[in-house]
Enzyme design. Structure first.
Site, PDB file in Angstrom:
ATOM      1  N   HIS A 160      69.745 -98.363 -12.627  1.00 15.83           N
ATOM      2  CA  HIS A 160      69.684 -98.176 -14.078  1.00 15.83           C
ATOM      3  C   HIS A 160      68.266 -97.888 -14.572  1.00 15.83           C
ATOM      4  CE1 HIS A 160      68.730-102.628 -14.238  1.00 15.83           C
ATOM      5  NE2 HIS A 160      67.948-102.199 -15.208  1.00 15.83           N
ATOM      6  N   ASP A 171      73.842-100.980  -8.137  1.00 14.74           N
ATOM      7  CA  ASP A 171      72.671-100.814  -8.998  1.00 14.74           C
ATOM      8  C   ASP A 171      71.376-100.754  -8.188  1.00 14.74           C
ATOM      9  OD1 ASP A 171      71.346-100.446 -11.387  1.00 14.74           O
ATOM     10  OD2 ASP A 171      71.182-102.578 -11.839  1.00 14.74           O
ATOM     11  N   SER A 209      63.094-105.244 -14.268  1.00 19.02           N
ATOM     12  CA  SER A 209      64.189-104.693 -13.465  1.00 19.02           C
ATOM     13  C   SER A 209      63.661-103.820 -12.340  1.00 19.02           C
ATOM     14  CB  SER A 209      65.131-103.872 -14.347  1.00 19.02           C
ATOM     15  OG  SER A 209      65.857-104.684 -15.221  1.00 19.02           O
TER      16      SER A 209
END
Length: 387
Positions: A115, A145, A223
């Protein structure tokens, strides 16, 4: 008459006072000290220092924290993506995103979250020493992911992090996270492993299987960054947080490095992810379907089709034989109903994905299913979904 003069004098004094107050306010707002309107990271050109202080200057856990940071931070990447989107007038608008990643190979391979780089037209990477590179998207596993990008270090020897063993983690084990929250590059937070084996759904089709839960602060921009053990080995990729407010609430989740390592190896060696498949097309069994098929169960996956010569067909599983209309959907009835794989209940497509997520093509799974009212079992040797 005297009263009228006094009133006029009072009005004049009041007006004069208001003029002085407003003038002072205007001057203060123009030249006086102002509070910050926005708090954000300001890019600097001076490299971050990763030198290790003398041991006598540190106490307790500081020794470990400083050592791990000085070793790992140079290999942690600040990833900035750029893409074009269109506004309501169909005019192109440049959009910038940011996240973290880390070097896993001196040749320039960098692991991050899917993402973070999804849909990016350009990917820029800045390492801990402030060296800057343009990156190339290599591939991704959207379901887990995870993405892999690559930079060209030319003749420079890049620092790379060592991947550890996430399967042997224990709750209470100390961990460290390094990333770029809100653009503040090379930020260290510490905590412990709060729980293991979480299943965290991050989207309609994406899930963190066997997630590592930690109380190490993880925020927007973290992230894709590494979660490390006290030996400096990567044991997870920081990916998601539970937050009612939008900032860290002490509950963060990381993808186990055992999952990421396998995906990275596939992408580097084959340019694709080898995903295990049963070779079936199925839909969620509803109580109405179960009643129509006179099944003793109300939950499971109804097999509509099996791939010719695929794993399920070779193991004896069958697809549907007749079409029917249920509500606004056309369904194929008469196929087997899968209820469990390796003892794990299967109630929907996500359950099937999770059951096969850690399997590899060539692995064998035990499938429990119903054919009519009869419960049956079969051993299915999985194939490669991309072939």
């Amino acid at each position: 008459m005297s009263l009228r003069k006094d009133t006029r004098g009072a009005i004049r004094l009041l007006v004069l006072g208001l003029v002085l107050v407003l003038g002072g306010y205007w001057a203060g707002s123009r030249w006086g000290e102002r509070p910050p309107q926005k708090v954000e990271a300001v890019p600097v050109s001076v490299p971050v220092s990763f030198s290790t202080p003398k041991p006598e200057e540190l106490v307790g856990d500081e020794v470990i924290n400083v050592r791990i940071y000085s070793q790992a931070a140079p290999a942690v990447a600040n990833i900035v993506t750029r893409t074009l989107e269109y506004d309501v007038f169909m005019e192109p608008v440049p959009v910038e995103g940011a996240g973290s990643g880390f070097v896993i190979d001196p040749r320039g391979y960098i692991l991050t979250n899917f993402h973070v780089v999804q849909g990016a037209q350009t990917i820029s990477v800045t390492l801990g020493d402030r060296s800057h590179y343009e990156a190339k998207f290599i591939g991704a596993d959207e379901r887990n992911d995870i993405a892999l990008v690559k930079i060209d270090p030319k003749d420079k020897k890049l620092p790379a992090l060592t991947m550890g063993d996430s399967d042997s983690l224990q709750v209470g084990q100390r961990v460290l996270a390094i990333g770029n929250p809100f653009g503040f590059q090379s930020t260290l937070t510490t905590g412990v492993v709060s729980a293991l084996g979480r299943t965290v759904q991050t989207g309609q089709t994406t899930v963190i299987d066997g997630a590592i839960q930690t109380d190490a602060a993880i925020n927007q921009g973290n992230s894709g960054g590494p979660l490390l053990n006290t030996r400096g080995e990567v044991i997870g990729i920081n990916s998601a947080i539970y937050t009612p407010s939008g900032t860290t609430a002490g509950i963060g989740f990381a993808i186990p490095i055992s999952t990421a390592r396998q995906i990275a190896e596939d992408l580097i060696t084959e340019g694709r992810v080898r995903r295990a498949s049963m070779g079936v097309s199925a839909r969620v069994l509803t109580p109405a379907m179960a009643e129509a098929l006179r099944l003793p169960v109300n939950e499971g996956l109804l097999i509509e089709r099996v791939s010719p010569g695929g794993p399920a067909e070779r193991a004896g599983l069958k697809g549907g034989e007749r079409q029917a209309i249920l509500g606004m959907s056309r369904i194929v009835l008469g196929g087997d109903v899968v209820t469990a794989i390796d003892g794990r209940p299967i109630n929907g497509q996500m359950d099937l994905n999770l059951a096969l997520n850690r399997k590899r093509p060539g692995d064998t799974v035990k499938v429990e299913y119903y054919r009519g009212g009869q419960k049956m079992q079969a051993e299915v040797k999985l194939s490669d979904a991309s072939r």
